[in-house]
Design a protein around this motif. Structure first.
Motif, PDB file in Angstrom:
ATOM      1  N   ALA A  52       6.302   4.352   0.856  1.00 35.69           N
ATOM      2  CA  ALA A  52       6.232   5.809   0.823  1.00 35.69           C
ATOM      3  C   ALA A  52       6.452   6.335  -0.591  1.00 35.69           C
ATOM      4  O   ALA A  52       7.248   5.787  -1.351  1.00 35.69           O
ATOM      5  CB  ALA A  52       7.275   6.403   1.753  1.00 35.69           C
ATOM      6  N   THR A  53       5.758   7.417  -0.947  1.00 34.60           N
ATOM      7  CA  THR A  53       5.925   8.028  -2.262  1.00 34.60           C
ATOM      8  C   THR A  53       5.729   9.534  -2.183  1.00 34.60           C
ATOM      9  O   THR A  53       4.961  10.030  -1.340  1.00 34.60           O
ATOM     10  CB  THR A  53       4.938   7.456  -3.288  1.00 34.60           C
ATOM     11  OG1 THR A  53       5.188   8.045  -4.565  1.00 34.60           O
ATOM     12  CG2 THR A  53       3.497   7.724  -2.896  1.00 34.60           C
ATOM     13  N   THR A  54       6.414  10.239  -3.026  1.00 29.88           N
ATOM     14  CA  THR A  54       6.125  11.654  -3.287  1.00 29.88           C
ATOM     15  C   THR A  54       5.958  11.884  -4.784  1.00 29.88           C
ATOM     16  O   THR A  54       5.881  13.021  -5.233  1.00 29.88           O
ATOM     17  CB  THR A  54       7.263  12.572  -2.763  1.00 29.88           C
ATOM     18  OG1 THR A  54       8.499  12.195  -3.389  1.00 29.88           O
ATOM     19  CG2 THR A  54       7.381  12.482  -1.252  1.00 29.88           C
ATOM     20  N   SER A  55       5.918  10.799  -5.535  1.00 27.37           N
ATOM     21  CA  SER A  55       5.914  10.930  -6.998  1.00 27.37           C
ATOM     22  C   SER A  55       4.639  10.446  -7.668  1.00 27.37           C
ATOM     23  O   SER A  55       4.338  10.868  -8.793  1.00 27.37           O
ATOM     24  CB  SER A  55       7.105  10.174  -7.599  1.00 27.37           C
ATOM     25  OG  SER A  55       7.023   8.795  -7.286  1.00 27.37           O
ATOM     26  N   LEU A  56       3.876   9.572  -7.043  1.00 26.35           N
ATOM     27  CA  LEU A  56       2.668   9.071  -7.692  1.00 26.35           C
ATOM     28  C   LEU A  56       1.665  10.207  -7.880  1.00 26.35           C
ATOM     29  O   LEU A  56       1.432  11.013  -6.974  1.00 26.35           O
ATOM     30  CB  LEU A  56       2.054   7.929  -6.881  1.00 26.35           C
ATOM     31  CG  LEU A  56       2.864   6.627  -6.847  1.00 26.35           C
ATOM     32  CD1 LEU A  56       2.197   5.599  -5.949  1.00 26.35           C
ATOM     33  CD2 LEU A  56       3.062   6.063  -8.248  1.00 26.35           C
ATOM     34  N   VAL A 109      -1.609  10.612  -8.032  1.00 28.61           N
ATOM     35  CA  VAL A 109      -2.770  10.838  -7.163  1.00 28.61           C
ATOM     36  C   VAL A 109      -2.351  11.348  -5.790  1.00 28.61           C
ATOM     37  O   VAL A 109      -3.110  12.071  -5.133  1.00 28.61           O
ATOM     38  CB  VAL A 109      -3.631   9.560  -7.029  1.00 28.61           C
ATOM     39  CG1 VAL A 109      -4.292   9.224  -8.349  1.00 28.61           C
ATOM     40  CG2 VAL A 109      -2.820   8.383  -6.523  1.00 28.61           C
ATOM     41  N   HIS A 110      -1.157  10.994  -5.336  1.00 31.74           N
ATOM     42  CA  HIS A 110      -0.675  11.508  -4.064  1.00 31.74           C
ATOM     43  C   HIS A 110      -0.193  12.956  -4.198  1.00 31.74           C
ATOM     44  O   HIS A 110      -0.424  13.790  -3.318  1.00 31.74           O
ATOM     45  CB  HIS A 110       0.463  10.638  -3.525  1.00 31.74           C
ATOM     46  CG  HIS A 110       0.048   9.259  -3.127  1.00 31.74           C
ATOM     47  ND1 HIS A 110      -0.090   8.235  -4.040  1.00 31.74           N
ATOM     48  CD2 HIS A 110      -0.235   8.722  -1.914  1.00 31.74           C
ATOM     49  CE1 HIS A 110      -0.455   7.132  -3.414  1.00 31.74           C
ATOM     50  NE2 HIS A 110      -0.547   7.398  -2.109  1.00 31.74           N
ATOM     51  N   ARG A 111       0.462  13.269  -5.292  1.00 34.51           N
ATOM     52  CA  ARG A 111       1.027  14.604  -5.486  1.00 34.51           C
ATOM     53  C   ARG A 111      -0.037  15.665  -5.724  1.00 34.51           C
ATOM     54  O   ARG A 111       0.174  16.843  -5.411  1.00 34.51           O
ATOM     55  CB  ARG A 111       1.985  14.616  -6.682  1.00 34.51           C
ATOM     56  CG  ARG A 111       3.328  13.995  -6.432  1.00 34.51           C
ATOM     57  CD  ARG A 111       4.319  14.325  -7.543  1.00 34.51           C
ATOM     58  NE  ARG A 111       3.947  13.730  -8.829  1.00 34.51           N
ATOM     59  CZ  ARG A 111       3.490  14.400  -9.863  1.00 34.51           C
ATOM     60  NH1 ARG A 111       3.326  15.721  -9.779  1.00 34.51           N
ATOM     61  NH2 ARG A 111       3.189  13.777 -10.986  1.00 34.51           N
ATOM     62  N   ASN A 112      -1.167  15.275  -6.272  1.00 34.75           N
ATOM     63  CA  ASN A 112      -2.120  16.265  -6.762  1.00 34.75           C
ATOM     64  C   ASN A 112      -3.416  16.353  -5.961  1.00 34.75           C
ATOM     65  O   ASN A 112      -4.283  17.166  -6.300  1.00 34.75           O
ATOM     66  CB  ASN A 112      -2.424  15.989  -8.235  1.00 34.75           C
ATOM     67  CG  ASN A 112      -1.217  16.248  -9.109  1.00 34.75           C
ATOM     68  OD1 ASN A 112      -0.902  17.389  -9.429  1.00 34.75           O
ATOM     69  ND2 ASN A 112      -0.510  15.186  -9.480  1.00 34.75           N
ATOM     70  N   VAL A 140       0.851  -1.186   0.000  1.00 33.91           N
ATOM     71  CA  VAL A 140       0.000   0.000   0.000  1.00 33.91           C
ATOM     72  C   VAL A 140       0.891   1.242   0.000  1.00 33.91           C
ATOM     73  O   VAL A 140       1.772   1.394   0.861  1.00 33.91           O
ATOM     74  CB  VAL A 140      -0.934   0.031   1.224  1.00 33.91           C
ATOM     75  CG1 VAL A 140      -1.826   1.271   1.169  1.00 33.91           C
ATOM     76  CG2 VAL A 140      -1.790  -1.236   1.283  1.00 33.91           C
ATOM     77  N   TRP A 141       0.633   2.142  -0.955  1.00 36.95           N
ATOM     78  CA  TRP A 141       1.414   3.363  -1.101  1.00 36.95           C
ATOM     79  C   TRP A 141       0.731   4.521  -0.378  1.00 36.95           C
ATOM     80  O   TRP A 141      -0.487   4.699  -0.462  1.00 36.95           O
ATOM     81  CB  TRP A 141       1.577   3.708  -2.572  1.00 36.95           C
ATOM     82  CG  TRP A 141       2.464   2.733  -3.298  1.00 36.95           C
ATOM     83  CD1 TRP A 141       2.095   1.546  -3.869  1.00 36.95           C
ATOM     84  CD2 TRP A 141       3.868   2.862  -3.514  1.00 36.95           C
ATOM     85  NE1 TRP A 141       3.184   0.924  -4.420  1.00 36.95           N
ATOM     86  CE2 TRP A 141       4.299   1.708  -4.220  1.00 36.95           C
ATOM     87  CE3 TRP A 141       4.809   3.837  -3.187  1.00 36.95           C
ATOM     88  CZ2 TRP A 141       5.615   1.512  -4.599  1.00 36.95           C
ATOM     89  CZ3 TRP A 141       6.124   3.643  -3.573  1.00 36.95           C
ATOM     90  CH2 TRP A 141       6.521   2.495  -4.267  1.00 36.95           C
ATOM     91  N   TYR A 142       1.546   5.329   0.340  1.00 42.21           N
ATOM     92  CA  TYR A 142       1.050   6.483   1.097  1.00 42.21           C
ATOM     93  C   TYR A 142       2.012   7.648   0.888  1.00 42.21           C
ATOM     94  O   TYR A 142       3.127   7.476   0.391  1.00 42.21           O
ATOM     95  CB  TYR A 142       0.944   6.138   2.586  1.00 42.21           C
ATOM     96  CG  TYR A 142       2.301   5.987   3.257  1.00 42.21           C
ATOM     97  CD1 TYR A 142       2.867   7.029   3.969  1.00 42.21           C
ATOM     98  CD2 TYR A 142       3.036   4.803   3.132  1.00 42.21           C
ATOM     99  CE1 TYR A 142       4.136   6.912   4.552  1.00 42.21           C
ATOM    100  CE2 TYR A 142       4.290   4.665   3.717  1.00 42.21           C
ATOM    101  CZ  TYR A 142       4.827   5.729   4.421  1.00 42.21           C
ATOM    102  OH  TYR A 142       6.079   5.617   4.972  1.00 42.21           O
ATOM    103  N   TRP A 143       1.570   8.864   1.287  1.00 41.83           N
ATOM    104  CA  TRP A 143       2.401  10.055   1.115  1.00 41.83           C
ATOM    105  C   TRP A 143       3.523  10.058   2.149  1.00 41.83           C
ATOM    106  O   TRP A 143       3.277   9.971   3.345  1.00 41.83           O
ATOM    107  CB  TRP A 143       1.568  11.314   1.249  1.00 41.83           C
ATOM    108  CG  TRP A 143       2.348  12.582   1.039  1.00 41.83           C
ATOM    109  CD1 TRP A 143       2.737  13.476   2.000  1.00 41.83           C
ATOM    110  CD2 TRP A 143       2.834  13.092  -0.206  1.00 41.83           C
ATOM    111  NE1 TRP A 143       3.441  14.513   1.435  1.00 41.83           N
ATOM    112  CE2 TRP A 143       3.515  14.305   0.082  1.00 41.83           C
ATOM    113  CE3 TRP A 143       2.775  12.651  -1.535  1.00 41.83           C
ATOM    114  CZ2 TRP A 143       4.125  15.073  -0.910  1.00 41.83           C
ATOM    115  CZ3 TRP A 143       3.374  13.417  -2.517  1.00 41.83           C
ATOM    116  CH2 TRP A 143       4.038  14.608  -2.205  1.00 41.83           C
TER     117      TRP A 143
END
Length: 330
Positions: A130-134, A136-139, A97-100
């Motif tokens: 963790a992600t800062t690039s996907l 839906v998370h960035r926007n 599961v990906w999260y900010w």
């Protein structure tokens, strides 16, 4: 924090009577990500009916992503669930599961959700990512906490078998983590006929596997059948493709047939390790108004006989008697 939105990833506009997504997502084992995650989403919605972020209208990938983000933001602050399936090399397995990145509350929840799915399906727990690039998370807005769930690997046959067998249990487990008390079977919102056909699982016959994707009345009195039928495990290539309309009340009686032009389905070829460019897709129509009142089901055939018969060549049939349409009386 409560769920404010829920949706299936990819998709966009459909064409060909619903048989083709603008973006099907990952493919594997004869399945398409956009189809599977919409089934998951419908079952989750049956437990918590919240704003839907599944996109059915976009004509580009970027527009599809933006439409999902717009729907998540419109739903307001809270958990935004987006359902996906992974793909890699046919061997990779597990849920994640990906999260900010930096959001500790989201990290903990992502870890809980991943562990719940892995336990319910009996697959590897790949954990919180963790992600800062996907996109839906960035926007999405700062109060919208996106959890992008990768339920399993679509190109891993064992993962998909476990998902098919234990989907309800896994969904219950996830919804419990998200604060909902659930039990029993999940009665998802009824699907349309075309959606049911499109989501139907592949079938095997010997060393061939086939899938029905379309079975409907295309225009007045003309019925359409489409899908694919491919060899596996080194089976011989049978070069003729035929589609049959069979009598549901006399299952060995043929109502009509149509020879299909060879259609390239490289998504299917890739799934079954076949060279690109092979023409194992099937699509055909038949005017069957003179059989008004008859109940029919579809059958796909590959054969070496140019007339589509079984007498003069090797033949493989895959029948779908569970799907029946009545030819209407006009």
């Amino acid at each position: 924090m409560t769920i404010r939105s829920n949706g299936g990833g990819h998709g966009g506009r459909q064409s060909g009577s619903g048989s083709n997504w603008m973006d099907p997502g990952a493919v594997g084992n004869g399945r398409r990500e956009a189809d599977v995650v919409r089934t998951i989403t419908q079952k989750m919605q049956a437990i918590a009916s919240v704003a839907s972020t599944s996109d059915q209208s976009a004509t580009t990938v970027n527009q599809n992503l933006q439409n999902q983000v717009n729907a998540m933001n419109s739903a307001g602050n809270g958990w935004a669930i987006t359902n996906h399936l992974n793909a890699f090399n046919g061997q990779a397995t597990g849920a994640e599961v990906w999260y900010w990145a930096g959001n500790e509350e989201a990290r903990k929840k992502a870890a809980e959700v991943s562990a719940a799915i892995a336990k319910a399906l009996g697959i590897v727990d790949r954990g919180a990512k963790a992600t800062t690039s996907l996109f839906v998370h960035r926007n999405t807005n700062s109060g919208v906490n996106v959890l992008l769930i990768e339920w399993c690997f679509i190109d891993n046959a064992n993962d998909m078998r476990r998902l098919d067998q234990n989907m309800d249990q896994a969904i219950h487990a996830v919804m419990n983590v998200l604060g909902y008390n659930t039990s029993g079977s999940i009665q998802a919102t009824p699907q349309t006929h075309d959606q049911i056909i499109l989501a139907s699982p592949p079938k095997t016959s010997g060393n061939y596997v086939g899938k029905l994707e379309v079975f409907n009345e295309l225009v007045l009195g003309t019925f359409r059948i489409a899908g694919w039928l491919v060899p596996q495990n080194g089976a011989a290539y049978l070069n003729q493709g035929y589609i049959f309309w069979m009598d549901a009340d006399n299952p060995d009686v043929e109502i009509g047939r149509c020879k299909s032009a060879g259609i390239i389905r490289d998504d299917v070829n890739a799934t079954y390790g076949l060279p690109s460019g092979l023409r194992f897709g099937l699509d055909g129509t038949l005017d069957i108004r003179k059989f008004a009142g008859k109940r029919v089901f579809p059958m796909l055939r590959r054969t070496n006989d140019p007339n589509g018969n079984t007498i003069n060549g090797q033949t493989v049939d895959i029948r779908f008697p569970e799907y029946v349409l009545t030819i209407p009386k006009r």
